[in-house]
Design a protein around this motif. Structure first.
Motif, short mmCIF file in Angstrom:
data_model
loop_
_atom_site.label_atom_id
_atom_site.label_comp_id
_atom_site.label_asym_id
_atom_site.label_seq_id
_atom_site.Cartn_x
_atom_site.Cartn_y
_atom_site.Cartn_z
N ALA A 160 56.14 38.46 27.06
CA ALA A 160 54.99 38.89 27.86
C ALA A 160 55.42 39.82 28.98
O ALA A 160 54.75 40.82 29.26
CB ALA A 160 54.27 37.66 28.44
N LEU A 161 56.55 39.53 29.58
CA LEU A 161 57.07 40.39 30.65
C LEU A 161 57.42 41.78 30.11
O LEU A 161 57.10 42.79 30.73
CB LEU A 161 58.29 39.73 31.29
CG LEU A 161 58.85 40.36 32.54
CD1 LEU A 161 57.81 40.44 33.63
CD2 LEU A 161 60.05 39.57 33.00
N ILE A 162 58.05 41.80 28.95
CA ILE A 162 58.38 43.09 28.32
C ILE A 162 57.12 43.86 27.97
O ILE A 162 57.04 45.07 28.20
CB ILE A 162 59.26 42.87 27.07
CG1 ILE A 162 60.65 42.38 27.49
CG2 ILE A 162 59.36 44.13 26.23
CD1 ILE A 162 61.50 41.87 26.35
N LYS A 163 56.13 43.16 27.47
CA LYS A 163 54.86 43.81 27.09
C LYS A 163 54.20 44.47 28.29
O LYS A 163 53.72 45.59 28.20
CB LYS A 163 53.92 42.77 26.47
CG LYS A 163 52.63 43.34 25.96
CD LYS A 163 51.81 42.27 25.26
CE LYS A 163 50.52 42.85 24.73
NZ LYS A 163 49.71 41.84 24.05
N VAL A 164 54.23 43.79 29.42
CA VAL A 164 53.65 44.36 30.64
C VAL A 164 54.43 45.60 31.05
O VAL A 164 53.85 46.63 31.40
CB VAL A 164 53.63 43.32 31.78
CG1 VAL A 164 53.30 43.97 33.11
CG2 VAL A 164 52.62 42.23 31.47
N MET A 180 50.17 52.38 37.20
CA MET A 180 49.75 51.02 37.46
C MET A 180 50.57 50.49 38.64
O MET A 180 51.78 50.66 38.68
CB MET A 180 49.98 50.17 36.20
CG MET A 180 49.42 48.78 36.30
SD MET A 180 49.62 47.77 34.81
CE MET A 180 48.50 48.55 33.68
N SER A 181 49.92 49.86 39.59
CA SER A 181 50.61 49.36 40.78
C SER A 181 51.41 48.10 40.46
O SER A 181 51.19 47.44 39.43
CB SER A 181 49.59 49.04 41.88
OG SER A 181 48.86 47.87 41.54
N ASN A 182 52.35 47.78 41.33
CA ASN A 182 53.14 46.57 41.16
C ASN A 182 52.24 45.34 41.13
O ASN A 182 52.47 44.41 40.36
CB ASN A 182 54.17 46.44 42.29
CG ASN A 182 55.27 47.45 42.17
OD1 ASN A 182 55.50 48.02 41.11
ND2 ASN A 182 55.94 47.71 43.28
N ARG A 183 51.23 45.34 41.96
CA ARG A 183 50.29 44.21 42.00
C ARG A 183 49.58 44.07 40.66
O ARG A 183 49.45 42.98 40.13
CB ARG A 183 49.29 44.42 43.14
CG ARG A 183 48.29 43.32 43.28
CD ARG A 183 47.33 43.50 44.46
NE ARG A 183 46.98 44.88 44.71
CZ ARG A 183 47.26 45.53 45.84
NH1 ARG A 183 47.88 44.95 46.83
NH2 ARG A 183 46.90 46.79 46.02
N SER A 184 49.15 45.18 40.09
CA SER A 184 48.47 45.15 38.80
C SER A 184 49.40 44.64 37.70
O SER A 184 48.99 43.87 36.84
CB SER A 184 47.95 46.53 38.43
OG SER A 184 46.97 46.95 39.33
N LEU A 185 50.65 45.11 37.74
CA LEU A 185 51.63 44.64 36.76
C LEU A 185 51.83 43.12 36.86
O LEU A 185 51.84 42.42 35.86
CB LEU A 185 52.98 45.34 36.95
CG LEU A 185 53.06 46.78 36.49
CD1 LEU A 185 54.39 47.39 36.91
CD2 LEU A 185 52.90 46.87 34.98
N TYR A 186 51.98 42.65 38.10
CA TYR A 186 52.18 41.23 38.30
C TYR A 186 50.97 40.42 37.82
O TYR A 186 51.12 39.43 37.12
CB TYR A 186 52.44 40.92 39.78
CG TYR A 186 52.54 39.45 40.05
CD1 TYR A 186 53.69 38.75 39.69
CD2 TYR A 186 51.49 38.75 40.61
CE1 TYR A 186 53.78 37.38 39.91
CE2 TYR A 186 51.57 37.38 40.82
CZ TYR A 186 52.72 36.70 40.47
OH TYR A 186 52.80 35.35 40.67
N ARG A 191 48.76 41.28 35.64
CA ARG A 191 48.70 41.35 34.18
C ARG A 191 49.69 40.37 33.55
O ARG A 191 49.38 39.67 32.60
CB ARG A 191 48.99 42.77 33.72
CG ARG A 191 48.81 42.94 32.24
CD ARG A 191 48.33 44.34 31.90
NE ARG A 191 48.03 44.39 30.50
CZ ARG A 191 48.91 44.75 29.57
NH1 ARG A 191 50.11 45.11 29.90
NH2 ARG A 191 48.56 44.76 28.29
N PHE A 192 50.91 40.32 34.11
CA PHE A 192 51.90 39.37 33.62
C PHE A 192 51.40 37.94 33.78
O PHE A 192 51.55 37.12 32.87
CB PHE A 192 53.24 39.54 34.35
CG PHE A 192 54.20 38.42 34.04
CD1 PHE A 192 54.78 38.31 32.79
CD2 PHE A 192 54.50 37.47 34.99
CE1 PHE A 192 55.64 37.27 32.48
CE2 PHE A 192 55.35 36.42 34.70
CZ PHE A 192 55.93 36.33 33.45
N MET A 193 50.82 37.62 34.93
CA MET A 193 50.32 36.26 35.15
C MET A 193 49.23 35.91 34.15
O MET A 193 49.16 34.77 33.68
CB MET A 193 49.81 36.09 36.59
CG MET A 193 50.93 36.08 37.62
SD MET A 193 52.24 34.87 37.28
CE MET A 193 51.34 33.35 37.28
N GLY A 194 48.40 36.86 33.80
CA GLY A 194 47.38 36.61 32.78
C GLY A 194 48.01 36.30 31.43
O GLY A 194 47.61 35.37 30.74
#
Length: 115
Positions: free
Chosen positions: A106-110, A1-7, A9-12
């Motif tokens: 949420a951050l840990i979950k991502v 998963m890319s950094n952008r995708s992680l970010y 996902r976290f924002m969601g």
């Protein structure tokens, strides 16, 4: 998963946490809340005057308005220290601490789902 995708996902997840907490906080108020909570976590409570000097965020009048909104909506409380009633200190409420705890989760979950 890319950094952008992680970010993203976290924002969601962060948006879901905000909605679940009934958090209708604008970006300036959120920055104030973060500063107040950070000071609390470090054992260095911010005074009302300290927060009103954060002029890189907004004007004095805007900061005062946002601080009043945070107090009115039970995000921060004002405390006076024993023996010194001239200075008023800001502390996050239980609602605020729970809000940031949930954002941390949420951050840990991502991060755990980074496969």
């Amino acid at each position: 998963m890319s950094n952008r995708s992680l970010y993203l996902r976290f924002m969601g997840l962060a948006n879901a946490v905000q909605k679940g907490a009934g958090a209708d906080i604008d970006p300036i108020a959120l920055k104030l809340l973060e500063a107040i909570t950070d000071g609390y976590e470090q054992g260095k409570l911010l005074r009302v005057s300290d927060v009103l000097e954060l002029n890189e965020l907004a004007s004095y009048a805007t900061l005062h308005k946002k601080l009043e909104q945070l107090k009115r909506n039970n995000w921060v409380a004002v405390k006076c220290m024993v023996g010194d009633h001239r200075s008023r200190y800001l502390t996050p409420t239980k609602v605020t601490l729970k809000y940031f705890d949930n954002l941390g989760k949420a951050l840990i979950k991502v991060g755990q789902n980074d496969c």
